[in-house]
Write a protein that holds these residues in place. Structure first.
Motif, mmCIF file in Angstrom:
data_model
loop_
_atom_site.group_PDB
_atom_site.id
_atom_site.type_symbol
_atom_site.label_atom_id
_atom_site.label_comp_id
_atom_site.label_asym_id
_atom_site.label_seq_id
_atom_site.Cartn_x
_atom_site.Cartn_y
_atom_site.Cartn_z
ATOM 1 N N LYS A 89 0.843 -1.188 0.000
ATOM 2 C CA LYS A 89 0.000 0.000 0.000
ATOM 3 C C LYS A 89 0.883 1.244 0.000
ATOM 4 O O LYS A 89 1.795 1.362 0.802
ATOM 5 C CB LYS A 89 -0.899 -0.016 1.235
ATOM 6 N N LYS A 90 0.561 2.159 -0.915
ATOM 7 C CA LYS A 90 1.308 3.407 -0.988
ATOM 8 C C LYS A 90 0.778 4.353 0.084
ATOM 9 O O LYS A 90 -0.411 4.628 0.139
ATOM 10 C CB LYS A 90 1.150 4.025 -2.369
ATOM 11 N N ILE A 91 1.665 4.839 0.929
ATOM 12 C CA ILE A 91 1.273 5.724 2.019
ATOM 13 C C ILE A 91 1.403 7.185 1.601
ATOM 14 O O ILE A 91 0.552 8.003 1.909
ATOM 15 C CB ILE A 91 2.115 5.435 3.278
ATOM 16 N N VAL A 97 6.491 6.331 -0.215
ATOM 17 C CA VAL A 97 6.609 5.463 0.953
ATOM 18 C C VAL A 97 5.530 4.387 0.839
ATOM 19 O O VAL A 97 4.369 4.691 0.567
ATOM 20 C CB VAL A 97 6.422 6.262 2.272
ATOM 21 N N TYR A 98 5.933 3.141 1.054
ATOM 22 C CA TYR A 98 5.021 2.012 0.940
ATOM 23 C C TYR A 98 4.953 1.257 2.249
ATOM 24 O O TYR A 98 5.901 1.247 3.027
ATOM 25 C CB TYR A 98 5.478 1.055 -0.167
ATOM 26 N N ASP A 99 3.827 0.596 2.486
ATOM 27 C CA ASP A 99 3.672 -0.283 3.637
ATOM 28 C C ASP A 99 3.353 -1.674 3.112
ATOM 29 O O ASP A 99 2.615 -1.820 2.131
ATOM 30 C CB ASP A 99 2.536 0.214 4.543
ATOM 31 N N THR A 100 3.889 -2.690 3.751
ATOM 32 C CA THR A 100 3.664 -4.069 3.331
ATOM 33 C C THR A 100 2.820 -4.769 4.390
ATOM 34 O O THR A 100 3.132 -4.736 5.569
ATOM 35 C CB THR A 100 5.005 -4.813 3.164
ATOM 36 N N ILE A 101 1.741 -5.405 3.917
ATOM 37 C CA ILE A 101 0.851 -6.137 4.814
ATOM 38 C C ILE A 101 0.809 -7.581 4.324
ATOM 39 O O ILE A 101 0.587 -7.833 3.137
ATOM 40 C CB ILE A 101 -0.567 -5.533 4.785
#
Length: 192
Positions: A89-91, A97-101
């Protein structure tokens, strides 16, 4: 009398001519499973660069790691993706900045609307969240399968091979695990 027959014939021809094409989208109505996805770069002439080709084989309708596209009669649909356990997900955009779930055994459902321009062989797919329109060039379409090409970035192409599935539930075929496809921000099948 000949004039009336001629006018009637012209009126019928006009009605038939103007009504053609309104139902072209019905070729897609049903459930389709992804059979193969190819990602590659293209050169200045639009030809694939062989060294950049990445191919991912899938089993259409696989209940563990398949991707299905469902096209409804009312021009709505959804993509059911069971192939990805990792969501990126792009923050923020500046800087990116990306977040990985990580969500094992998850089915990601993405709703869309669609339309089809048969004269140009283009399938337009509109995703509601995030709002985006994909322009799929239909390379081949018949009652059992279709192939599309989606240029999702400058000189980056996603080519997918889809096979029509039965509307009833069926057992999935067993298969070897495929390596996870890398995240491609603007592609249709991997950009979620």
């Amino acid at each position: 009398m000949k004039r009336i027959k001629l006018l009637t014939l012209c009126a019928i021809a006009t009605v038939l001519f103007t009504s053609c094409g309104k139902n072209d989208y019905k070729s897609f109505v049903g459930t389709w499973g992804v059979e193969k996805i190819q990602y590659y770069n293209i050169d200045y002439a639009g030809n694939p660069i062989a060294a950049s080709m990445e191919t991912y084989d899938m089993v259409p309708g696989d209940s563990q790691s398949g991707i299905d596209l469902i096209f409804r009669e009312d021009k709505t649909g959804e993509m059911r993706d069971r192939s990805q356990d990792t969501i990126i997900k792009k923050i923020s955009d500046n800087p990116a900045v990306y977040d990985t779930i990580i969500c094992p055994d998850t089915t990601l459902v993405t709703k869309f609307t669609y339309s089809y321009d048969k004269s140009d062989a283009i399938l337009y797919m509109n995703i509601e969240h995030p709002v985006k329109t994909y322009k799929m060039n239909i390379v081949d379409l018949n009652k059992d399968s279709f192939i599309y090409e989606n240029e999702y970035g400058t000189d980056y192409v996603e080519k997918a091979y889809l096979k029509r599935l039965s509307n009833t539930t069926s057992k999935s075929e067993s298969r070897k695990s495929q390596p996870s496809r890398p995240y491609r921000e603007d592609s249709f099948l991997s950009g979620r």
